[in-house]
Design a protein around this motif. Structure first.
Motif, mmCIF file in Angstrom:
data_model
loop_
_atom_site.group_PDB
_atom_site.id
_atom_site.type_symbol
_atom_site.label_atom_id
_atom_site.label_comp_id
_atom_site.label_asym_id
_atom_site.label_seq_id
_atom_site.Cartn_x
_atom_site.Cartn_y
_atom_site.Cartn_z
ATOM 1 N N ALA A 68 0.827 -1.210 0.000
ATOM 2 C CA ALA A 68 0.000 0.000 0.000
ATOM 3 C C ALA A 68 0.863 1.263 0.000
ATOM 4 O O ALA A 68 0.643 2.187 -0.797
ATOM 5 C CB ALA A 68 -0.941 -0.011 1.202
ATOM 6 N N SER A 69 1.857 1.313 0.885
ATOM 7 C CA SER A 69 2.701 2.508 0.936
ATOM 8 C C SER A 69 3.611 2.599 -0.286
ATOM 9 O O SER A 69 3.906 3.691 -0.774
ATOM 10 C CB SER A 69 3.533 2.531 2.219
ATOM 11 N N ALA A 120 -3.451 4.417 -2.849
ATOM 12 C CA ALA A 120 -3.713 3.085 -2.313
ATOM 13 C C ALA A 120 -4.424 3.173 -0.971
ATOM 14 O O ALA A 120 -4.230 4.111 -0.191
ATOM 15 C CB ALA A 120 -2.405 2.302 -2.158
ATOM 16 N N LEU A 121 -5.253 2.171 -0.725
ATOM 17 C CA LEU A 121 -5.946 2.034 0.551
ATOM 18 C C LEU A 121 -5.745 0.612 1.042
ATOM 19 O O LEU A 121 -6.049 -0.353 0.337
ATOM 20 C CB LEU A 121 -7.440 2.345 0.398
ATOM 21 N N ALA A 122 -5.203 0.473 2.257
ATOM 22 C CA ALA A 122 -5.038 -0.841 2.880
ATOM 23 C C ALA A 122 -6.266 -1.126 3.735
ATOM 24 O O ALA A 122 -6.650 -0.297 4.568
ATOM 25 C CB ALA A 122 -3.775 -0.862 3.730
ATOM 26 N N LEU A 123 -6.877 -2.282 3.528
ATOM 27 C CA LEU A 123 -8.079 -2.663 4.262
ATOM 28 C C LEU A 123 -7.788 -3.891 5.108
ATOM 29 O O LEU A 123 -7.378 -4.938 4.581
ATOM 30 C CB LEU A 123 -9.225 -2.950 3.285
ATOM 31 N N ASP A 124 -7.982 -3.766 6.406
ATOM 32 C CA ASP A 124 -7.730 -4.876 7.325
ATOM 33 C C ASP A 124 -9.022 -5.657 7.539
ATOM 34 O O ASP A 124 -9.944 -5.179 8.207
ATOM 35 C CB ASP A 124 -7.210 -4.329 8.662
ATOM 36 N N CYS A 143 -0.656 6.813 2.219
ATOM 37 C CA CYS A 143 -1.654 5.801 1.874
ATOM 38 C C CYS A 143 -2.703 5.750 2.979
ATOM 39 O O CYS A 143 -2.449 6.131 4.123
ATOM 40 C CB CYS A 143 -0.995 4.436 1.662
ATOM 41 N N ARG A 144 -3.877 5.271 2.631
ATOM 42 C CA ARG A 144 -4.971 5.226 3.599
ATOM 43 C C ARG A 144 -5.120 3.833 4.191
ATOM 44 O O ARG A 144 -4.797 2.844 3.559
ATOM 45 C CB ARG A 144 -6.271 5.642 2.919
ATOM 46 N N LEU A 145 -5.632 3.795 5.403
ATOM 47 C CA LEU A 145 -5.907 2.534 6.087
ATOM 48 C C LEU A 145 -7.326 2.537 6.608
ATOM 49 O O LEU A 145 -7.767 3.517 7.214
ATOM 50 C CB LEU A 145 -4.948 2.335 7.264
ATOM 51 N N VAL A 146 -8.025 1.439 6.374
ATOM 52 C CA VAL A 146 -9.279 1.169 7.061
ATOM 53 C C VAL A 146 -9.013 -0.017 7.975
ATOM 54 O O VAL A 146 -8.771 -1.133 7.511
ATOM 55 C CB VAL A 146 -10.425 0.865 6.077
#
Length: 316
Positions: free
Chosen positions: A90-91, A100-104, A145-148
């Protein structure tokens, strides 16, 4: 002795249930592993690549070409560096100019630590159970980058969410659609190991599934199991592409490098890339550092950046 001869001898030794210097015991290797390595040593690698797979369920939420690309990162077991790689992808994509968005999607809720977003973050678990949208959940991590996050949940909440996801096959697609993403965005999803309702949801929106493996005999044994888990999702015109990333290759250990070659022979062009073992990636979460900081330019950083470029080429 040439490298090819050495690899061939490794195949034979593994298939013969013997030992490899330096004193690496392989007596626990399963019969399927021995058969695969025997066939590889006889030049039958092509016949061992992922077989034709049966048709399975596939959502249609992302038929719009302006929708974001979705990369689902999976592994047969834990301990292969999957979450670390999700954060790095993502980064890395963000640094290369691809939002980019990282989704957990893992209830362990660990992905935030790999993007320097410690502390309690609102996440999809409790938010979804309150029937709220995910619009306010994205937070900024390394490189922007974004994280959810998954968020903190207790056992009862996890059980409720599992039941819901098992009943509503469009759960994830509908919530991603509410995040305001577009065709320039890439969503990278982290999942628990193995076959779960989270995998079922993620595969319903996937463009690419990236299987993370380590260059060891245990990971090699589990390839067939991972193939079986993914089989229902990999058939049909809208099926995602499947690739593999060989993670934590130890450049100082000949056996690790040789096992990486075994994986490449087994999987052929499905190997998207390999990432060398890098202490910077292990230490970064403890110090809140970005392992992809350009100033470091470590071997792991170089390999992840190459993996990001290969991934974008396949997505495009």
């Amino acid at each position: 002795m040439g490298r090819a001869d050495h690899i061939s001898k490794l195949y034979t030794a593994l298939g013969a249930n013997s030992f490899i210097e330096p004193a690496v015991a392989l007596e626990s290797a399963s019969a399927p592993l021995r058969r695969l390595l025997d066939q590889l040593s006889q030049g039958a690698a092509g016949a061992l690549r992922p077989a034709e797979l049966v048709e399975g369920p596939r959502g249609e939420v992302y038929s719009d070409p302006l929708a974001p690309k979705v990369v689902v990162v999976v592994s047969a077991t834990g301990g292969v560096g999957r979450s670390t790689l999700v954060a790095a992808l993502a980064s890395g994509l963000q640094r290369q100019g691809h939002p980019a968005l990282a989704l957990d999607l893992d209830p362990q809720n660990a992905l935030r630590h790999h993007l320097c977003l410690g502390g309690d973050l609102a996440g999809i678990g409790a938010t979804s159970l309150l029937n709220q949208t995910w619009e306010a959940l994205p937070e900024r991590g390394f490189a922007g980058c974004r994280l959810v996050a998954f968020g903190e949940t207790d056992l009862v909440q996890q059980q409720s969410l599992t039941r819901w996801l098992g009943q509503d096959l469009e759960f994830l697609g509908k919530r991603l659609a509410g995040l305001g993403l577009n065709g320039q965005d890439t969503v990278v999803i982290d999942l628990p190991a193995g076959s779960t309702v989270y995998l079922n949801q993620a595969m319903s929106v996937a463009d690419v599934v990236l299987v993370v493996v380590k260059p060891d005999a245990a990971s090699f044994r589990r390839l067939a199991n991972m193939d079986a888990v993914l089989a229902p999702y990999l058939e049909g015109e809208s099926a995602p592409q499947r690739f593999y990333a060989i993670n934590q290759v130890d450049a100082s250990h000949a056996f690790s490098q040789d096992m990486a070659e075994v994986f490449k022979l087994r999987l052929g062009d499905a190997v998207l890339g390999e990432v060398r073992r890098d202490p910077a990636f292990c230490e970064a979460p403890a110090y809140g550092l970005d392992p992809l900081d350009p100033a470091l330019n470590s071997v792991g950083c170089q390999d992840v950046n190459a993996l990001c470029r290969a991934l974008k080429a396949r997505l495009n």
